[in-house]
Scaffold this active site. Structure first.
Site, short mmCIF file in Angstrom:
data_model
loop_
_atom_site.label_atom_id
_atom_site.label_comp_id
_atom_site.label_asym_id
_atom_site.label_seq_id
_atom_site.Cartn_x
_atom_site.Cartn_y
_atom_site.Cartn_z
N GLN A 33 0.86 -1.18 0.00
CA GLN A 33 0.00 0.00 0.00
C GLN A 33 0.90 1.24 0.00
O GLN A 33 1.40 1.66 1.04
CB GLN A 33 -0.92 -0.02 1.21
CG GLN A 33 -1.75 -1.31 1.32
CD GLN A 33 -2.81 -1.42 0.24
OE1 GLN A 33 -3.80 -0.69 0.22
NE2 GLN A 33 -2.60 -2.35 -0.68
N ALA A 73 -11.73 2.63 4.00
CA ALA A 73 -10.75 1.76 3.37
C ALA A 73 -9.89 2.53 2.36
O ALA A 73 -10.08 3.72 2.11
CB ALA A 73 -11.45 0.59 2.69
N HIS A 74 -8.94 1.80 1.75
CA HIS A 74 -7.96 2.44 0.88
C HIS A 74 -8.61 3.05 -0.36
O HIS A 74 -9.59 2.55 -0.89
CB HIS A 74 -6.85 1.47 0.49
CG HIS A 74 -7.31 0.21 -0.16
ND1 HIS A 74 -6.47 -0.83 -0.43
CD2 HIS A 74 -8.52 -0.19 -0.62
CE1 HIS A 74 -7.12 -1.81 -1.01
NE2 HIS A 74 -8.37 -1.43 -1.14
N ASN A 75 -8.03 4.18 -0.78
CA ASN A 75 -8.40 4.88 -2.00
C ASN A 75 -9.77 5.53 -1.97
O ASN A 75 -10.29 5.94 -3.02
CB ASN A 75 -8.30 3.95 -3.23
CG ASN A 75 -6.91 3.40 -3.42
OD1 ASN A 75 -6.66 2.23 -3.18
ND2 ASN A 75 -5.97 4.24 -3.82
N ARG A 113 -4.45 3.96 4.25
CA ARG A 113 -3.72 4.62 3.17
C ARG A 113 -4.08 3.98 1.82
O ARG A 113 -4.57 2.85 1.77
CB ARG A 113 -2.22 4.52 3.41
CG ARG A 113 -1.63 3.14 3.28
CD ARG A 113 -0.21 3.05 3.85
NE ARG A 113 0.67 4.09 3.36
CZ ARG A 113 1.17 5.08 4.13
NH1 ARG A 113 0.87 5.14 5.42
NH2 ARG A 113 1.97 5.99 3.62
#
Length: 349
Positions: free
Chosen positions: A198, A239-241, A218
């Site tokens: 990540q 969560a990511h993004n 991240r």
């Protein structure tokens, strides 16, 4: 908390606006609800269902909207938005305790710290960290390498900010929040899971508030972003993004899967669940407990909660829902047969 003093209604209106009706020299030391207010306190009517309490309140004064200006004879401040006025007045009467600049002897700082910053005991600050003026880092926080935090932001105890993440100006991050942990990214191969590095960051704008024990992952490649002025409650998972727009409000226990986009001014009720790669349009409101599995393209309120029922009735209705797809198919088949019969009847006639 230190006593900020007592203000007259005239003093308050001079600072916050609004029209004073009745005795403008009425002295106010604190805000309270209409039901609990007493002498020296000011109540407020923000919800019409509490209008009856205007007649029984013991408050010294009240805050009202123009349409209720004559609903009570007490001294009062009339303004367009009593709830927002109450919030500003509460802040005026209850200023935060000023932090004392300095670095605690038990802190570990591998980066320069501005003289105006306040760094508590057992804080760990990595290399290449940039702190703005007046930043307050409470005990037990950990800032990874390359972290940046803007002017006037406050991190309460035991906040963790992973490497390279950024927090804007005047942000508040409550105890136990984790910003920048790895997103949940794994690639399947041969019945096993291969971890995906990540390598993105978390980038948080200005004037954002993040509740206790909230986690923001991240990005896998691109950054996870939180827009200016957004407010996040406790125990939220982002969560990511994910990309959160400006001035969004997210209530407690919301779960947001990867690559979700909230446009500006979205409101998510408590425990709402948002599936991955969903976009929610600006101005949309998601009711608490709802599951969002597809894009929402227009503003408005959306609800997917099954209504509360007596348990036996709920089980009966839930059982019927299981058969809705088959019922729809049967109805479609019957419609086709009916249309065919009608066509045959027309031909014969």
């Amino acid at each position: 908390m230190p006593d900020p003093g007592v203000l007259s209604l005239v003093d308050i209106a001079a600072r916050l606006g609004g029209d004073v009706l009745g005795d403008g020299e009425t002295r106010i030391r604190q805000v309270a609800t209409l039901a609990s207010a007493g002498e020296g306190e000011i109540g407020f009517l923000a919800n019409i269902k509490y209008r009856g309490q205007l007649q029984t309140t013991r408050a010294s004064a009240v805050i009202l909207a123009p349409e209720f200006a004559d609903a009570v004879s007490l001294p009062r401040i009339v303004c367009k938005n009593p709830y927002a006025y109450y919030a500003r007045l509460a802040a005026l009467l209850n200023p935060p305790v000023a932090a004392v600049p300095g670095v605690h002897a038990a802190a570990s700082c591998a980066s320069p710290v501005p003289a105006s910053a306040c760094i508590g005991a057992n804080v760990s600050i990595g290399t290449g960290v940039t702190l703005g003026e007046g930043v307050v880092i409470h005990p037990g926080c950990a800032l990874g390498d390359g972290v940046a935090i803007g002017d006037g932001s406050v991190l309460y105890p035991h906040v963790t900010v992973y490497d390279r993440c950024q927090i804007g100006r005047r942000c508040i991050v409550h105890a136990g929040a984790v910003i920048g942990a790895d997103g949940f990214g794994f690639a399947p191969e041969g019945g096993q899971w291969i971890k995906i590095p990540q390598i993105g960051r978390v980038v948080i704008g200005d004037d954002v508030e993040i509740g206790a024990n909230t986690t923001i992952d991240r990005g896998a490649l691109d950054d996870t972003r939180i827009g200016d002025g957004s407010k996040l409650d406790n125990q939220i998972q982002i969560a990511h993004n994910c990309v959160i727009g400006r001035h969004c409000v997210i209530a407690g226990s919301v779960g947001m899967a990867g690559s979700v986009t909230l446009e500006d001014n979205v409101i998510l009720g408590g425990a709402a669940m948002i599936s991955g790669h969903v976009t929610i349009a600006s101005g949309a409101v998601i009711s608490g407990g709802s599951l969002v599995m597809k894009n929402i393209t227009r503003p408005g309120q959306y609800t997917s909660v099954f209504p509360l029922e007596e348990h036996g009735r709920w089980l009966h209705n839930a059982a019927q829902i299981r058969h809705l797809a088959r019922l729809a198919e049967r109805v479609s088949e019957l419609e086709k047969l009916l249309n065919k019969k009608l066509e045959e009847t027309v031909i014969e006639s």
